[in-house]
Each structure stands twice: as structure tokens, then as C-alpha cells.
Design a protein around this motif. Structure first.
Motif, PDB file in Angstrom:
ATOM      1  N   ALA A   1       0.836  -1.208   0.000  1.00 40.30           N
ATOM      2  CA  ALA A   1       0.000   0.000   0.000  1.00 40.30           C
ATOM      3  C   ALA A   1       0.865   1.250   0.000  1.00 40.30           C
ATOM      4  O   ALA A   1       0.624   2.205  -0.759  1.00 40.30           O
ATOM      5  N   LEU A   2       1.883   1.238   0.836  1.00 38.74           N
ATOM      6  CA  LEU A   2       2.786   2.385   0.915  1.00 38.74           C
ATOM      7  C   LEU A   2       3.460   2.640  -0.427  1.00 38.74           C
ATOM      8  O   LEU A   2       3.570   3.791  -0.877  1.00 38.74           O
ATOM      9  N   MET A   3       3.912   1.568  -1.093  1.00 37.68           N
ATOM     10  CA  MET A   3       4.585   1.720  -2.379  1.00 37.68           C
ATOM     11  C   MET A   3       3.633   2.299  -3.431  1.00 37.68           C
ATOM     12  O   MET A   3       3.994   3.205  -4.186  1.00 37.68           O
ATOM     13  N   PHE A   4       2.394   1.793  -3.491  1.00 36.02           N
ATOM     14  CA  PHE A   4       1.451   2.284  -4.498  1.00 36.02           C
ATOM     15  C   PHE A   4       1.061   3.738  -4.235  1.00 36.02           C
ATOM     16  O   PHE A   4       0.916   4.525  -5.180  1.00 36.02           O
ATOM     17  N   TYR A   5       0.900   4.105  -2.979  1.00 37.53           N
ATOM     18  CA  TYR A   5       0.581   5.509  -2.681  1.00 37.53           C
ATOM     19  C   TYR A   5       1.743   6.418  -3.060  1.00 37.53           C
ATOM     20  O   TYR A   5       1.538   7.532  -3.567  1.00 37.53           O
ATOM     21  N   THR A   6       2.976   5.940  -2.845  1.00 40.17           N
ATOM     22  CA  THR A   6       4.143   6.740  -3.231  1.00 40.17           C
ATOM     23  C   THR A   6       4.229   6.853  -4.754  1.00 40.17           C
ATOM     24  O   THR A   6       4.575   7.919  -5.287  1.00 40.17           O
ATOM     25  N   LYS A   7       3.897   5.786  -5.471  1.00 38.22           N
ATOM     26  CA  LYS A   7       3.835   5.871  -6.929  1.00 38.22           C
ATOM     27  C   LYS A   7       2.763   6.875  -7.362  1.00 38.22           C
ATOM     28  O   LYS A   7       2.960   7.642  -8.314  1.00 38.22           O
ATOM     29  N   SER A   8       1.649   6.866  -6.672  1.00 34.08           N
ATOM     30  CA  SER A   8       0.580   7.817  -6.971  1.00 34.08           C
ATOM     31  C   SER A   8       1.070   9.244  -6.796  1.00 34.08           C
ATOM     32  O   SER A   8       0.771  10.131  -7.611  1.00 34.08           O
ATOM     33  N   ILE A   9       1.866   9.471  -5.759  1.00 35.71           N
ATOM     34  CA  ILE A   9       2.455  10.796  -5.516  1.00 35.71           C
ATOM     35  C   ILE A   9       3.422  11.159  -6.641  1.00 35.71           C
ATOM     36  O   ILE A   9       3.432  12.297  -7.123  1.00 35.71           O
ATOM     37  N   ALA A  10       4.224  10.193  -7.082  1.00 33.90           N
ATOM     38  CA  ALA A  10       5.214  10.464  -8.132  1.00 33.90           C
ATOM     39  C   ALA A  10       4.559  10.851  -9.449  1.00 33.90           C
ATOM     40  O   ALA A  10       5.060  11.714 -10.178  1.00 33.90           O
ATOM     41  N   PHE A  11       3.421  10.223  -9.784  1.00 37.05           N
ATOM     42  CA  PHE A  11       2.765  10.473 -11.074  1.00 37.05           C
ATOM     43  C   PHE A  11       1.824  11.680 -11.052  1.00 37.05           C
ATOM     44  O   PHE A  11       1.482  12.208 -12.115  1.00 37.05           O
ATOM     45  N   ALA A  12       1.398  12.108  -9.889  1.00 41.96           N
ATOM     46  CA  ALA A  12       0.444  13.222  -9.813  1.00 41.96           C
ATOM     47  C   ALA A  12       1.083  14.522 -10.283  1.00 41.96           C
ATOM     48  O   ALA A  12       2.267  14.779 -10.024  1.00 41.96           O
ATOM     49  N   THR A  13       0.306  15.326 -10.995  1.00 42.17           N
ATOM     50  CA  THR A  13       0.823  16.620 -11.439  1.00 42.17           C
ATOM     51  C   THR A  13       1.019  17.540 -10.242  1.00 42.17           C
ATOM     52  O   THR A  13       0.394  17.374  -9.190  1.00 42.17           O
ATOM     53  N   ASN A  14       1.896  18.507 -10.402  1.00 41.74           N
ATOM     54  CA  ASN A  14       2.245  19.399  -9.294  1.00 41.74           C
ATOM     55  C   ASN A  14       1.033  20.197  -8.826  1.00 41.74           C
ATOM     56  O   ASN A  14       0.241  20.689  -9.622  1.00 41.74           O
ATOM     57  N   ASN A  15       0.908  20.294  -7.503  1.00 40.93           N
ATOM     58  CA  ASN A  15      -0.146  21.092  -6.864  1.00 40.93           C
ATOM     59  C   ASN A  15      -1.536  20.703  -7.348  1.00 40.93           C
ATOM     60  O   ASN A  15      -2.386  21.547  -7.626  1.00 40.93           O
ATOM     61  N   SER A  16      -1.774  19.410  -7.463  1.00 40.08           N
ATOM     62  CA  SER A  16      -3.062  18.925  -7.972  1.00 40.08           C
ATOM     63  C   SER A  16      -3.850  18.228  -6.873  1.00 40.08           C
ATOM     64  O   SER A  16      -3.314  17.826  -5.838  1.00 40.08           O
ATOM     65  N   LYS A  17      -5.143  18.060  -7.139  1.00 40.64           N
ATOM     66  CA  LYS A  17      -6.008  17.314  -6.218  1.00 40.64           C
ATOM     67  C   LYS A  17      -5.523  15.865  -6.102  1.00 40.64           C
ATOM     68  O   LYS A  17      -5.538  15.283  -5.007  1.00 40.64           O
ATOM     69  N   ALA A  18      -5.080  15.289  -7.214  1.00 36.92           N
ATOM     70  CA  ALA A  18      -4.581  13.920  -7.190  1.00 36.92           C
ATOM     71  C   ALA A  18      -3.388  13.787  -6.252  1.00 36.92           C
ATOM     72  O   ALA A  18      -3.251  12.784  -5.525  1.00 36.92           O
TER      73      ALA A  18
ATOM     74  N   ASP B   1       0.159  17.698   6.173  1.00 36.76           N
ATOM     75  CA  ASP B   1       0.424  19.069   5.722  1.00 36.76           C
ATOM     76  C   ASP B   1       0.590  19.132   4.207  1.00 36.76           C
ATOM     77  O   ASP B   1       0.105  20.074   3.553  1.00 36.76           O
ATOM     78  N   ARG B   2       1.266  18.142   3.642  1.00 40.70           N
ATOM     79  CA  ARG B   2       1.454  18.122   2.183  1.00 40.70           C
ATOM     80  C   ARG B   2       0.122  17.971   1.467  1.00 40.70           C
ATOM     81  O   ARG B   2      -0.105  18.592   0.419  1.00 40.70           O
ATOM     82  N   ALA B   3      -0.766  17.152   2.003  1.00 40.24           N
ATOM     83  CA  ALA B   3      -2.085  16.985   1.396  1.00 40.24           C
ATOM     84  C   ALA B   3      -2.854  18.298   1.413  1.00 40.24           C
ATOM     85  O   ALA B   3      -3.441  18.710   0.395  1.00 40.24           O
ATOM     86  N   LEU B   4      -2.844  18.985   2.535  1.00 40.84           N
ATOM     87  CA  LEU B   4      -3.586  20.245   2.663  1.00 40.84           C
ATOM     88  C   LEU B   4      -2.996  21.339   1.778  1.00 40.84           C
ATOM     89  O   LEU B   4      -3.716  22.269   1.374  1.00 40.84           O
ATOM     90  N   ASN B   5      -1.716  21.232   1.462  1.00 42.90           N
ATOM     91  CA  ASN B   5      -1.065  22.223   0.591  1.00 42.90           C
ATOM     92  C   ASN B   5      -1.190  21.885  -0.887  1.00 42.90           C
ATOM     93  O   ASN B   5      -0.668  22.612  -1.732  1.00 42.90           O
ATOM     94  N   ASN B   6      -1.881  20.781  -1.197  1.00 44.60           N
ATOM     95  CA  ASN B   6      -2.005  20.351  -2.594  1.00 44.60           C
ATOM     96  C   ASN B   6      -3.454  20.020  -2.958  1.00 44.60           C
ATOM     97  O   ASN B   6      -3.767  18.923  -3.413  1.00 44.60           O
ATOM     98  N   GLN B   7      -4.315  21.009  -2.749  1.00 46.61           N
ATOM     99  CA  GLN B   7      -5.701  20.958  -3.220  1.00 46.61           C
ATOM    100  C   GLN B   7      -6.493  19.758  -2.684  1.00 46.61           C
ATOM    101  O   GLN B   7      -7.353  19.205  -3.376  1.00 46.61           O
ATOM    102  N   TYR B   8      -6.188  19.344  -1.472  1.00 51.04           N
ATOM    103  CA  TYR B   8      -7.029  18.328  -0.851  1.00 51.04           C
ATOM    104  C   TYR B   8      -8.411  18.937  -0.639  1.00 51.04           C
ATOM    105  O   TYR B   8      -8.529  20.080  -0.196  1.00 51.04           O
TER     106      TYR B   8
END
Length: 554
Positions: free
Chosen positions: A86-103, A129-136
Motif C-alpha cells: 500500500a505504501l509503495m502504491f501511494y508513493t507511486k501515486s504521488i510520483a505520477f500526480a501533477t504538481n499542486n493537484s487534487k490527485a 500538511d502536504r495533502a492540505l497544501n495540494n488541493q485536498y
């Protein structure tokens, strides 16, 4: 060329084209007449362009749809309590998400749940904090605040990410070798070249050197679990803003990597991986990128400096590449690989344009890439760890990266080595595995040990990769492999419970038993080759490995 082409495919296509045009002999003669690395690369690059073999440029950009897919996979693994996946897939999700996006915000938020579940509260708070700073989504922000309060609610015991014990401090530093102890010196002879000698008796376990590589590289399989810059295990990695293949443990590492090399790797990193360039190919490139500020003074380097500075490119530059022993069948494919790498740098990065003297330094770039494609196989070292498997056992050496360690590269080979290497982070700690007498040479093992490989296999592989005939005592006396060794020493058996504890990564057992193992090995040295001694030495190696990089499952 089409998509999915590999660097080896380019070389094979070039060979077929030369054969078709009856140019093989002519090309071979012309290539053999070249005297410098940069000329070999330049010649190969012209052939690639002539036959239109340059690969089609590709890049994997940030993609929110892909990010969502990985986040969904992470949710599935989390629900099945497969927290590591789960941790690895969420980190991959972070890597692929566009900058400052809801994703990106959602991916950080989901990863924070895993971190909370495994009591990594400090890391969880950062991801909140990172989630709140990226359009959560604002209407869901209360979930994160509840999560934050759980992290801060006492009593809370933070899980410590103890990846390795701090490397030991050298008590008596060497005044002429900046990473080593005063117990050794660098010597030179016609037969052995540069080598390392003991200047006093060194008992088993003594720390001989602690070296940080000039340049290091994380293997592709670990980019979503380890920092791409310092190579340390990290559960709350942050992504590069431009690519999907580099993540970092902190903003400091992210900025350092960008300034040092990643600003030039970032635009071409997808191609580097699609071409299936090896770790040694990629490390040759990175060394060249890191050395760019001193291109103009390379001709002034002095191979016989009084002080050996292992953190300097100058020492890396003079590592042996055995160019004079390589024939065209060896050098030509390496030159084609170097040409492909140079072509990417020239056409898809600002590297050449940013050089102080672009016209002159182009030659240096070609020269160094091919130079280090030759020095790499005989000099660079792996960066490894002990890793826990699904059964709770620890594999003793799993390679996670590679590094250019100039001092470690000076130590010659023996099939019965007297030193051992253990990684603490990206540093290598060198210790005595056997008692080393004053005046005796320090000897490492290049991957072919008498207890594991027979003499013919060792001799063949060492000659193929390292260009020498091994004359160590194990080869000269044709020692048998482990199962055929005599027992010789009596009255010392390694307790099965002790072995089981070490297999399960028990540091307490390792610390408790290590002095006994070292004492017995010291007193049994004269009995070699001996099965019990070989077993004790392997146990000593496992103990020290547990003090170094050690990755537990979460």
C-alpha cells in the motif's frame, strides 16, 4: 528507430547495417586506429547518425489518471492489510500526480493513513500538511485534522526508522588517506599496481576505512522506497517536480540532487530507463555530470598526489580501466553506448550549453563517459542491505544501489579475503575479517570465493571481468569448496539458536556473540583452509551486516 528499442538493439542494428554494406572490416580497422576515448565515441556517434539509429525520444510525464490508478491499487492493498505494498502504491501515486493537484493531495492523504497505522507519527503529520497544501478537498479536510489529533494524542510511541547503526568513527585517522585509519598505506609496484598494505598488525574487526562514494546511484527497483539522492530508506518520499523516477527524503536532498546532477538527468531519465542502460552505464553518466565544473583542469591532475582524497573526482579519474587490454569487440559496443548517452545529453538537455567551454568540453564529456564505462566494471561497488523476507529471515546482501568508491577500488582481490565491506547508508565501512600482519596486503573479494566457486570458475570469471590471473593462496593451493573442507578445529560449534537469532536479524545476539567469534577466528587462522573457520568468518560477516543497512518489513 521505433519505441521500446534498447541500447543493445542499437548496437546489433549497427552491426547488421555494417555487414549489409560490407563495411565490417573497414570499420574495424578505422575504429582500432583510434587512440582516445572521445574519438571512439565521436566515430560511433557518426555511424549512429549515418544509419539513422538514434532512438525515438520518449518521456513519461506526470499524469493524474495514472496517479489515481495507483492510489486505487494502494487502497486495495491497504484493505488487505498489505501495508508495505500500500505504501509503495501511494508513493507511486504521488510520483505520477501533477504538481499542486487534487490527485497529489489525495495521494499524500492516503499515504498518511498507512503511516498512522504503523505509528510513524512524524511522517504522518508531514503528509497531512502536504495533502492540505495540494488541493485536498476542503469538505474532507476534517478527516485530516482528526488524523492529526490522533498523531498528537498521548501516549504515542513513534516508530523509529532505524535503517542502520551510525558508522564507526576512525580513532586514528590516516594523514595521507582521508577516509582511512593510520594502520595502512597505499603502495605501488609493477606487479600489483597500486595496492594497500598494513603498516601494523590489524586484529579481526578493526575499522580500516569509512568511505563515502564520490558518486552514487539508486537502482530502479527501489525508487519508490528510497531517496534517490542519499539512497536511504524513507516512507514519506517527496517527488521530483519534473519526472516520475526520482523521489527524495527531504527538500534538502531534492535541491542537492538537482544542483549536482538531476537537472540534466530529469529530462532524459525516461529514455535512460527505456534503453535499459545498466547501473554502471548510468553511474558513468552521473560521474560525468558531477565532474562538469572541473573539466578545464583535468589535464593538470596529478596521479601521485601525496594525500589521497577519496571524495575528489581526481581519484576516480585515475582508476584503472584496462583500456590497453580491451580489444575492439569490447570497446566498440561501449563506445556505441557512450554515443547514445552523449546524444541524449546534447539534444535533450542543457548540459552541453551550460558547460564553461562547450566546444572544448564536448570532447571531455565523450572522453569521460567512455572512460567510466571501462572503469566501472572493475572498480565500482554495490550498496546493499540486509532485508527481511516474508518469513522474518534476513537476506544478508540485497543490492539497492551502486557507488564509485575510489579508495575501496585500490584493494586487490583474493578468493580468501582478509577484509569485509559493510554499507552504513551509502558509506562503506571496511574492517579486518582475518588477522592482518604488518607488511601484509589488504585483500578484498570480487565476488568469487573459494568456498563457493571452484578454481576453474573463479579463474575464468576473474580473467573475463578483471583481466588478471588470480594467484591467491586458495588458487595456488587449489583449496576445496566448503563441503569438502576438513573440520580441523575441534570443540567449537556455533549454537543453532544463535544462528537462528542472527538469521532473524537479532542485534542483541550479534553484539553479544561477535567478540567470541572474532577471538576464535583469530586463534584458528593457522588452520586454514578449515570448515569451522569458514563458518565462523561467515557468521562474523552476518553480524556486521546487521549493524549496517537493515530493512524490516512494516
Amino acid at each position: 528507430m521505433s519505441n521500446n528499442v534498447k541500447v543493445n538493439d542499437i548496437f546489433e542494428c549497427l552491426c547488421r547495417a555494417l555487414s549489409r554494406d560490407a563495411k565490417v572490416n573497414e570499420t574495424s580497422q578505422e575504429f582500432s586506429a583510434l587512440n582516445s576515448n572521445w574519438e571512439r565515441v565521436d566515430y560511433s556517434l557518426k555511424l549512429i547518425k549515418k544509419y539513422k539509429l538514434s532512438p525515438k525520444f520518449e518521456t513519461n510525464k506526470k499524469n493524474d489518471l495514472v496517479s489515481i490508478q495507483y492510489r486505487v491499487q494502494g487502497n486495495t492493498e491497504f484493505n488487505e492489510t498489505n501495508y508495505q505494498l500500500a505504501l509503495m502504491f501511494y508513493t507511486k501515486s504521488i510520483a505520477f500526480a501533477t504538481n499542486n493537484s487534487k490527485a497529489l493531495g489525495l495521494a499524500y492523504a492516503n499515504r498518511s493513513v498507512v503511516l498512522l497505522r504503523k505509528d510513524f507519527y512524524a511522517q504522518c503529520l508531514k503528509d497531512i500538511d502536504r495533502a492540505l497544501n495540494n488541493q485536498y478537498p476542503e469538505d474532507l479536510a476534517y478527516k485530516l485534522e482528526l488524523r492529526r489529533s490522533k498523531c498528537k494524542k498521548p501516549p504515542r510511541q513513534q516508530t523509529e526508522l532505524s535503517y542502520y547503526n551510525p558508522p564507526p568513527i576512525i580513532e586514528h585517522p590516516n594523514q595521507l588517506i582521508n577516509c582511512a585509519s593510520s594502520s595502512i598505506k597505499i603502495n605501488k609496484s609493477e606487479e600489483l599496481g597500486r595496492h594497500v598494505l598494513a603498516v601494523k598488525n590489524i586484529p579481526i574487526g578493526d575499522v580500516i576505512a569509512v568511505e563515502e562514494p564520490y558518486s552514487k546511484l539508486l537502482l530502479k527497483d527501489f525508487i519508490y522506497s528510497y531517496c534517490s539522492n542519499c539512497l536511504e530508506l524513507c516512507y514519506d518520499l517527496i517527488p521530483c517536480d519534473g519526472c516520475i523516477y526520482a523521489l527524495f527524503c527531504s527538500e534538502k536532498c531534492k535541491e542537492s540532487a538537482w544542483k549536482l546532477y538531476h537537472q540534466y538527468e530529469c529530462p532524459i531519465i525516461t529514455m535512460l530507463y527505456h534503453l535499459e542502460l545498466t547501473k554502471l552505464n548510468l553511474l558513468a553518466l552521473r560521474i560525468t555530470l558531477q565532474a562538469r565544473d572541473i573539466f578545464g583542469i583535468i589535464d593538470k591532475f596529478n596521479k601521485n598526489n601525496k594525500v589521497y582524497k577519496s571524495d575528489s573526482y581526481e581519484e576516480i579519474h585515475f582508476l584503472e580501466g584496462n583500456t590497453h587490454l580491451r580489444n575492439s569487440a569490447d570497446l566498440f559496443p561501449r563506445s556505441v553506448t557512450a554515443a547514445v548517452i552523449f546524444n541524449l545529453l546534447e539534444n535533450h538537455t542543457d548540459f552541453i550549453k551550460d558547460l564553461k567551454q562547450p566546444e572544448n568540453d564536448e570532447k571531455t564529456v565523450k572522453e569521460l563517459i567512455l572512460r567510466h564505462l571501462q572503469t566501472g566494471p572493475t572498480n565500482f561497488h554495490e550498496i546493499s542491505e540486509c532485508r527481511e523476507d516474508y518469513f522474518g529471515d534476513f537476506e544478508s546482501s540485497v543490492e539497492t544501489g551502486a557507488g564509485a568508491f575510489s579508495f575501496m577500488s585500490l584493494i586487490n582481490h583474493s578468493c580468501n579475503p582478509n577484509v569485509l565491506r559493510v554499507c552504513h547508508g551509502s558509506k562503506i565501512v571496511l574492517r579486518a575479517l582475518r588477522p592482518i600482519k604488518k607488511g601484509e596486503e589488504l585483500l578484498d573479494n570480487y565476488g568469487y570465493h573459494f568456498a563457493v566457486n571452484n578454481k576453474n570458475e573463479r579463474q575464468r570469471e576473474l580473467k573475463r571481468q578483471y583481466f588478471f590471473d588470480c594467484k591467491c593462496e586458495a588458487c595456488e593451493q587449489n583449496w576445496p569448496q566448503f563441503n569438502n573442507l576438513q573440520v580441523r578445529t575441534k570443540g567449537f560449534d556455533i549454537n543453532e539458536d544463535t544462528l537462528a537469532a542472527l538469521l532473524h536479524g537479532d542485534l542483541v545476539t550479534a553484539k553479544k556473540c561477535l567478540p567470541l567469534f572474532q577471538s576464535k577466528a583469530q586463534s584458528s587462522e593457522d588452520l586454514r583452509p578449515c570448515r569451522v573457520l569458514a563458518s565462523i568468518q561467515e557468521t562474523i560477516k552476518r553480524c556486521y551486516a546487521l549493524f549496517g543497512n537493515k530493512s524490516d518489513r512494516i
